[in-house]
Motif scaffolding. Structure first.
Motif, short mmCIF file in Angstrom:
data_model
loop_
_atom_site.label_atom_id
_atom_site.label_comp_id
_atom_site.label_asym_id
_atom_site.label_seq_id
_atom_site.Cartn_x
_atom_site.Cartn_y
_atom_site.Cartn_z
N LEU A 102 83.46 32.44 50.74
CA LEU A 102 83.19 33.56 51.64
C LEU A 102 82.62 34.74 50.86
O LEU A 102 81.67 35.39 51.29
CB LEU A 102 84.47 33.98 52.36
CG LEU A 102 84.36 35.21 53.25
CD1 LEU A 102 83.41 34.97 54.42
CD2 LEU A 102 85.73 35.65 53.77
N ALA A 103 83.20 35.00 49.69
CA ALA A 103 82.75 36.15 48.89
C ALA A 103 81.28 36.00 48.50
O ALA A 103 80.51 36.97 48.55
CB ALA A 103 83.62 36.29 47.64
N LEU A 121 88.17 38.15 61.59
CA LEU A 121 87.76 38.21 60.19
C LEU A 121 86.80 39.37 59.95
O LEU A 121 86.94 40.12 58.98
CB LEU A 121 87.12 36.88 59.76
CG LEU A 121 86.64 36.81 58.31
CD1 LEU A 121 87.77 37.09 57.32
CD2 LEU A 121 86.00 35.45 58.02
N ALA A 122 85.83 39.55 60.85
CA ALA A 122 84.89 40.66 60.70
C ALA A 122 85.61 41.99 60.75
O ALA A 122 85.32 42.90 59.96
CB ALA A 122 83.82 40.60 61.80
N ASN A 123 86.57 42.11 61.63
CA ASN A 123 87.35 43.35 61.74
C ASN A 123 88.14 43.61 60.46
O ASN A 123 88.22 44.74 59.97
CB ASN A 123 88.30 43.25 62.94
CG ASN A 123 89.06 44.53 63.19
OD1 ASN A 123 88.50 45.52 63.63
ND2 ASN A 123 90.36 44.52 62.92
N MET A 154 92.02 30.85 58.91
CA MET A 154 91.03 30.72 57.87
C MET A 154 90.86 29.25 57.48
O MET A 154 91.85 28.57 57.26
CB MET A 154 91.45 31.51 56.62
CG MET A 154 91.52 33.02 56.85
SD MET A 154 89.92 33.74 57.23
CE MET A 154 90.24 34.49 58.83
N PRO A 155 89.63 28.76 57.36
CA PRO A 155 88.39 29.46 57.72
C PRO A 155 88.26 29.60 59.23
O PRO A 155 88.84 28.81 59.98
CB PRO A 155 87.29 28.57 57.14
CG PRO A 155 87.89 27.21 57.08
CD PRO A 155 89.36 27.41 56.83
N ASP A 214 89.36 35.35 50.85
CA ASP A 214 88.30 34.50 50.32
C ASP A 214 88.72 33.05 50.52
O ASP A 214 89.92 32.75 50.55
CB ASP A 214 88.03 34.79 48.85
CG ASP A 214 86.68 34.24 48.38
OD1 ASP A 214 85.85 33.90 49.24
OD2 ASP A 214 86.47 34.14 47.16
N PHE A 215 87.76 32.17 50.67
CA PHE A 215 88.05 30.74 50.81
C PHE A 215 86.75 29.98 50.58
O PHE A 215 85.66 30.54 50.61
CB PHE A 215 88.63 30.42 52.19
CG PHE A 215 87.91 31.05 53.35
CD1 PHE A 215 86.75 30.50 53.87
CD2 PHE A 215 88.40 32.22 53.92
CE1 PHE A 215 86.09 31.09 54.91
CE2 PHE A 215 87.74 32.82 54.98
CZ PHE A 215 86.58 32.25 55.49
#
Length: 278
Positions: A258-259, A223-225, A212-213, A250-251
């Motif tokens: 991200l959120a 990340l999608a998973n 991350m990121p 989140d980052f």
């Protein structure tokens, strides 16, 4: 035959190239091969896609999603949809149909229900990967969506074979069985002619650590998973723990997070997921 022996039997068949697919997969793979040709014309692609009604419907549906149809107006035919999507997205849609065709071999109702949930998970991961690639990791969004579409193809194949090996996917996998599962997965990906960068991204999901990121295609897929609201029914983690992990991710990204990006892109993810589900 116990579970490990069953996995070994399926893996040995897979390594010999003796993969069992429904007959309609061959037709879809032929379409995939033709549209991968740089000289493939719009007319050729349109005619081929129209020979498969499910594929044609899916192409038009994705073209009408928020992710691709940003300027309004309804796309009503395949010929109009293809330029809007591009050939790389078209490749992903063909792959999504192949995955569904593999799951169409399943007879047992319990396994069929698992396959349906796995497809819901797959569609959501593919839509999330597209958004994360475009707005966060800046890898090619169409390739990321394609990786999302095929990331569970070995799971679909195992579900299709579980009809012949009762109890194959019950409970958690022993370490040996998990090793065979990866071997089967590589064979299925090779048979479906999945490009090496995408295969590498799927393997990073099997073995990799979350970075991350995200920077790479593999990071994007992981990340999608992890963020998918529908957990894979074949995941060793429980759905509850998977969603709890996702809620903690989140980052900062530039001036946002991200959120905030996911909140802004929620309709895009929803629309693209629905289009892939068909």
């Amino acid at each position: 035959m116990n579970r490990v022996e069953a996995f070994r039997s399926i893996a040995e068949q897979a390594q010999r190239g003796e993969l069992i697919f429904p007959t309609n997969v061959a037709a879809s793979l032929k379409i995939q091969k033709v549209i991968d040709d740089p000289d493939c014309s719009l007319e050729t692609a349109s005619k081929l896609i129209l020979t498969e009604p499910l594929l044609a419907a899916r192409v038009v549906s994705v073209a009408n999603s928020v992710a691709y149809n940003r300027f309004g107006g309804t796309v009503t035919n395949v010929r109009t949809a293809i330029p809007l999507l591009g050939f790389r997205t078209l490749h992903s849609i063909v792959a999504s149909v192949v995955v569904r065709q593999i799951s169409g071999m399943i007879i047992d109702p319990t396994l069929s229900a698992k396959a349906q949930k796995l497809w819901e998970h797959t569609a959501h991961v593919a839509a999330l990967a597209h958004v994360i690639a475009r707005r966060v990791s800046h890898v090619d969004p169409d390739t990321a969506m394609f990786a999302g579409v095929v990331h569970e193809v070995s799971g679909f194949y195992l579900l299709s074979r579980a009809d012949h090996f009762p109890g194959l996917l019950d409970g958690e996998l022993e370490e040996a069985a998990a090793t065979f599962e990866a071997s089967i997965g590589r064979a299925v990906l090779a048979k479906l002619m999945i490009p090496k960068p995408v295969t590498a991204a799927v393997e990073s999901l099997w073995y990799g650590l979350r970075v991350m990121p995200p920077e790479t295609l593999g990071d994007t897929l992981i990340l999608a998973n992890d963020l998918a609201k529908v957990a894979s029914p074949l995941d060793l983690r429980s759905e509850a723990s998977s969603q709890q992990d996702a809620s903690e991710i989140d980052f900062a990204i530039g001036d946002g997070t991200l959120a905030s990006i996911l909140a802004e892109s929620a309709e895009e993810v929803r629309s693209l997921t629905a289009a892939l589900l068909g």
